[in-house]
Design a protein around this motif. Sequence first.
Motif, PDB file in Angstrom:
ATOM      1  N   ARG A 114       0.832  -1.213   0.000  1.00 35.57           N
ATOM      2  CA  ARG A 114       0.000   0.000   0.000  1.00 35.57           C
ATOM      3  C   ARG A 114       0.860   1.253   0.000  1.00 35.57           C
ATOM      4  NH1 ARG A 114      -2.933  -3.105   3.817  1.00 35.57           N
ATOM      5  NH2 ARG A 114      -2.030  -1.916   5.551  1.00 35.57           N
ATOM      6  N   ALA A 115       1.934   1.235   0.803  1.00 34.89           N
ATOM      7  CA  ALA A 115       2.805   2.410   0.888  1.00 34.89           C
ATOM      8  C   ALA A 115       3.497   2.681  -0.450  1.00 34.89           C
ATOM      9  CB  ALA A 115       3.836   2.221   1.998  1.00 34.89           C
ATOM     10  N   LEU A 116       3.975   1.629  -1.103  1.00 36.31           N
ATOM     11  CA  LEU A 116       4.639   1.806  -2.393  1.00 36.31           C
ATOM     12  C   LEU A 116       3.672   2.350  -3.437  1.00 36.31           C
ATOM     13  CD1 LEU A 116       6.987  -1.297  -2.837  1.00 36.31           C
ATOM     14  CD2 LEU A 116       7.659   1.108  -2.787  1.00 36.31           C
ATOM     15  N   LEU A 117       2.459   1.818  -3.453  1.00 36.25           N
ATOM     16  CA  LEU A 117       1.490   2.296  -4.435  1.00 36.25           C
ATOM     17  C   LEU A 117       1.101   3.746  -4.172  1.00 36.25           C
ATOM     18  CD1 LEU A 117      -0.759  -0.879  -4.752  1.00 36.25           C
ATOM     19  CD2 LEU A 117       0.747   0.074  -6.509  1.00 36.25           C
ATOM     20  N   ARG A 118       0.981   4.112  -2.887  1.00 28.16           N
ATOM     21  CA  ARG A 118       0.667   5.511  -2.566  1.00 28.16           C
ATOM     22  C   ARG A 118       1.812   6.430  -2.976  1.00 28.16           C
ATOM     23  NH1 ARG A 118      -1.323   3.504   2.424  1.00 28.16           N
ATOM     24  NH2 ARG A 118       0.619   4.109   3.430  1.00 28.16           N
ATOM     25  N   ARG A 119       3.039   5.981  -2.692  1.00 26.68           N
ATOM     26  CA  ARG A 119       4.195   6.843  -2.935  1.00 26.68           C
ATOM     27  C   ARG A 119       4.490   7.014  -4.422  1.00 26.68           C
ATOM     28  NH1 ARG A 119       7.878   4.292   0.159  1.00 26.68           N
ATOM     29  NH2 ARG A 119       9.194   3.382  -1.429  1.00 26.68           N
ATOM     30  N   THR A 120       4.312   5.940  -5.190  1.00 25.60           N
ATOM     31  CA  THR A 120       4.717   5.986  -6.591  1.00 25.60           C
ATOM     32  C   THR A 120       3.582   6.359  -7.522  1.00 25.60           C
ATOM     33  OG1 THR A 120       4.316   3.612  -6.817  1.00 25.60           O
ATOM     34  CG2 THR A 120       6.548   4.304  -6.245  1.00 25.60           C
ATOM     35  N   GLN A 121       2.316   6.201  -7.047  1.00 32.44           N
ATOM     36  CA  GLN A 121       1.192   6.509  -7.915  1.00 32.44           C
ATOM     37  C   GLN A 121       0.110   7.254  -7.137  1.00 32.44           C
ATOM     38  OE1 GLN A 121      -0.037   2.737  -9.437  1.00 32.44           O
ATOM     39  NE2 GLN A 121       1.806   2.404 -10.599  1.00 32.44           N
ATOM     40  N   PRO A 122       0.439   8.418  -6.599  1.00 35.81           N
ATOM     41  CA  PRO A 122      -0.555   9.126  -5.798  1.00 35.81           C
ATOM     42  C   PRO A 122      -1.800   9.504  -6.576  1.00 35.81           C
ATOM     43  CG  PRO A 122       1.291  10.559  -6.335  1.00 35.81           C
ATOM     44  CD  PRO A 122       1.694   9.178  -6.743  1.00 35.81           C
ATOM     45  N   GLU A 123      -1.681   9.591  -7.892  1.00 34.39           N
ATOM     46  CA  GLU A 123      -2.844   9.980  -8.683  1.00 34.39           C
ATOM     47  C   GLU A 123      -3.861   8.859  -8.826  1.00 34.39           C
ATOM     48  OE1 GLU A 123      -0.046   7.971 -11.487  1.00 34.39           O
ATOM     49  OE2 GLU A 123       0.100   9.356  -9.793  1.00 34.39           O
ATOM     50  N   ARG A 124      -3.503   7.642  -8.376  1.00 32.63           N
ATOM     51  CA  ARG A 124      -4.396   6.503  -8.553  1.00 32.63           C
ATOM     52  C   ARG A 124      -5.271   6.250  -7.329  1.00 32.63           C
ATOM     53  NH1 ARG A 124      -3.410   2.865 -12.712  1.00 32.63           N
ATOM     54  NH2 ARG A 124      -4.425   1.273 -11.469  1.00 32.63           N
ATOM     55  N   ALA A 125      -5.403   7.220  -6.450  1.00 30.70           N
ATOM     56  CA  ALA A 125      -6.283   7.051  -5.291  1.00 30.70           C
ATOM     57  C   ALA A 125      -7.672   6.634  -5.757  1.00 30.70           C
ATOM     58  CB  ALA A 125      -6.365   8.350  -4.496  1.00 30.70           C
ATOM     59  N   THR A 126      -8.280   5.725  -5.004  1.00 30.09           N
ATOM     60  CA  THR A 126      -9.517   5.099  -5.421  1.00 30.09           C
ATOM     61  C   THR A 126     -10.697   5.620  -4.613  1.00 30.09           C
ATOM     62  OG1 THR A 126      -8.300   3.090  -5.991  1.00 30.09           O
ATOM     63  CG2 THR A 126     -10.672   2.862  -5.682  1.00 30.09           C
ATOM     64  N   VAL A 127     -11.801   5.845  -5.281  1.00 35.07           N
ATOM     65  CA  VAL A 127     -13.067   6.101  -4.601  1.00 35.07           C
ATOM     66  C   VAL A 127     -13.922   4.849  -4.771  1.00 35.07           C
ATOM     67  CG1 VAL A 127     -15.149   7.500  -4.494  1.00 35.07           C
ATOM     68  CG2 VAL A 127     -12.945   8.588  -4.989  1.00 35.07           C
ATOM     69  N   LEU A 128     -14.188   4.173  -3.662  1.00 38.39           N
ATOM     70  CA  LEU A 128     -14.987   2.956  -3.675  1.00 38.39           C
ATOM     71  C   LEU A 128     -16.454   3.338  -3.530  1.00 38.39           C
ATOM     72  CD1 LEU A 128     -12.753   0.885  -1.220  1.00 38.39           C
ATOM     73  CD2 LEU A 128     -12.705   0.829  -3.720  1.00 38.39           C
ATOM     74  N   THR A 129     -17.313   2.672  -4.288  1.00 38.41           N
ATOM     75  CA  THR A 129     -18.737   2.984  -4.257  1.00 38.41           C
ATOM     76  C   THR A 129     -19.544   1.703  -4.129  1.00 38.41           C
ATOM     77  OG1 THR A 129     -18.401   4.925  -5.668  1.00 38.41           O
ATOM     78  CG2 THR A 129     -20.644   4.079  -5.489  1.00 38.41           C
ATOM     79  N   PHE A 130     -20.538   1.738  -3.239  1.00 37.69           N
ATOM     80  CA  PHE A 130     -21.489   0.637  -3.138  1.00 37.69           C
ATOM     81  C   PHE A 130     -22.851   1.234  -2.779  1.00 37.69           C
ATOM     82  CE2 PHE A 130     -23.894  -2.646  -0.960  1.00 37.69           C
ATOM     83  CZ  PHE A 130     -23.781  -3.686  -1.868  1.00 37.69           C
ATOM     84  N   ALA A 131     -23.842   0.953  -3.633  1.00 33.54           N
ATOM     85  CA  ALA A 131     -25.172   1.554  -3.454  1.00 33.54           C
ATOM     86  C   ALA A 131     -25.006   3.076  -3.359  1.00 33.54           C
ATOM     87  CB  ALA A 131     -25.879   0.965  -2.243  1.00 33.54           C
ATOM     88  N   ASP A 132     -25.505   3.700  -2.284  1.00 36.74           N
ATOM     89  CA  ASP A 132     -25.384   5.148  -2.143  1.00 36.74           C
ATOM     90  C   ASP A 132     -24.250   5.548  -1.199  1.00 36.74           C
ATOM     91  OD1 ASP A 132     -26.481   4.232   0.188  1.00 36.74           O
ATOM     92  OD2 ASP A 132     -28.264   5.502   0.136  1.00 36.74           O
ATOM     93  N   LEU A 133     -23.332   4.611  -0.957  1.00 36.55           N
ATOM     94  CA  LEU A 133     -22.209   4.842  -0.040  1.00 36.55           C
ATOM     95  C   LEU A 133     -20.913   4.962  -0.837  1.00 36.55           C
ATOM     96  CD1 LEU A 133     -20.983   4.833   2.887  1.00 36.55           C
ATOM     97  CD2 LEU A 133     -20.925   2.334   2.695  1.00 36.55           C
ATOM     98  N   THR A 134     -20.091   5.979  -0.523  1.00 28.62           N
ATOM     99  CA  THR A 134     -18.784   6.126  -1.160  1.00 28.62           C
ATOM    100  C   THR A 134     -17.708   6.225  -0.089  1.00 28.62           C
ATOM    101  OG1 THR A 134     -18.928   8.547  -1.262  1.00 28.62           O
ATOM    102  CG2 THR A 134     -19.749   7.307  -3.170  1.00 28.62           C
ATOM    103  N   LEU A 135     -16.513   5.769  -0.459  1.00 28.59           N
ATOM    104  CA  LEU A 135     -15.368   5.829   0.447  1.00 28.59           C
ATOM    105  C   LEU A 135     -14.153   6.262  -0.358  1.00 28.59           C
ATOM    106  CD1 LEU A 135     -14.504   5.202   3.429  1.00 28.59           C
ATOM    107  CD2 LEU A 135     -13.713   2.986   2.573  1.00 28.59           C
ATOM    108  N   ASP A 136     -13.618   7.429  -0.030  1.00 27.91           N
ATOM    109  CA  ASP A 136     -12.441   7.967  -0.715  1.00 27.91           C
ATOM    110  C   ASP A 136     -11.206   7.479   0.026  1.00 27.91           C
ATOM    111  OD1 ASP A 136     -10.317   9.560  -1.655  1.00 27.91           O
ATOM    112  OD2 ASP A 136     -11.712  11.158  -2.216  1.00 27.91           O
ATOM    113  N   THR A 137     -10.402   6.621  -0.618  1.00 24.98           N
ATOM    114  CA  THR A 137      -9.245   6.035   0.058  1.00 24.98           C
ATOM    115  C   THR A 137      -8.081   7.008   0.200  1.00 24.98           C
ATOM    116  OG1 THR A 137      -8.357   5.119  -2.007  1.00 24.98           O
ATOM    117  CG2 THR A 137      -9.870   3.726  -0.747  1.00 24.98           C
ATOM    118  N   SER A 138      -8.128   8.135  -0.516  1.00 25.18           N
ATOM    119  CA  SER A 138      -7.049   9.123  -0.368  1.00 25.18           C
ATOM    120  C   SER A 138      -7.302  10.030   0.836  1.00 25.18           C
ATOM    121  CB  SER A 138      -6.893   9.950  -1.644  1.00 25.18           C
ATOM    122  OG  SER A 138      -8.085  10.666  -1.920  1.00 25.18           O
ATOM    123  N   THR A 139      -8.566  10.418   1.036  1.00 30.14           N
ATOM    124  CA  THR A 139      -8.909  11.287   2.167  1.00 30.14           C
ATOM    125  C   THR A 139      -9.454  10.494   3.346  1.00 30.14           C
ATOM    126  OG1 THR A 139     -11.179  11.633   1.376  1.00 30.14           O
ATOM    127  CG2 THR A 139      -9.477  13.150   0.584  1.00 30.14           C
TER     128      THR A 139
END
Length: 225
Positions: A114-139
Amino acid sequence: MKERILIIEDDEAIVRVLRRALAYDGYLVDVALDGETGLVLARDTHPDLVILDWMLPGMDGLEVCQRLRAGGNVPVLMLTAKDTTADRVQGLDAGADDYLVKPFEIEELSARVRALLRRTQPERATVLTFADLTLDTSTRQAMRRGRVISLTAKEYDLLELFMRHPRQVLTRELIFDRVWGYDFGGESNVLDVYIRYLRQKLEAEGEDRLLHTQRGVGYVLRENP
């Protein structure tokens, strides 16, 4: 978009553990049992990260790492039983971004990935969505119907696990392993307490229940039947 991870490792027992753990964490996983096959897969699949064993048959991990680095900037996490400072320097000099000595705990490997992916590809932060719920993994912010949901660190980890595996029944043992990192004990009610906290926050304004109990097994994130 799911990140793709390439494992280049000739120990099939380690490969099985890594493949299972990384798949549970939501990654797409490819495997090569030798260096030459790994280089071909890296060229064809364009992985976001490579987990590379040092001691490989034929072409060793150092040479594979050097060739990967010559062909691009894919981050490389090197696995090895070599644990001297000189070995670490040699691995890093070959182009590895991080270095993990065998035997290792799978939770530490997951954290380093996770740390390597965050450090080398910060632009790839994911927003997970299910039904009407969202989770921003960057914030690390959850929202439902535009309502911001404040989460503690453990509540966030728990919700992220469910949202990476929607409609899959997750056993109590798996949840303890992924969120707490160790066997908390079958008699502990800490998981039930955190599920209750999450439900209260997710349903604070009368929204439908998304976290359901699978009696005798665990929990599942799904819509109401």
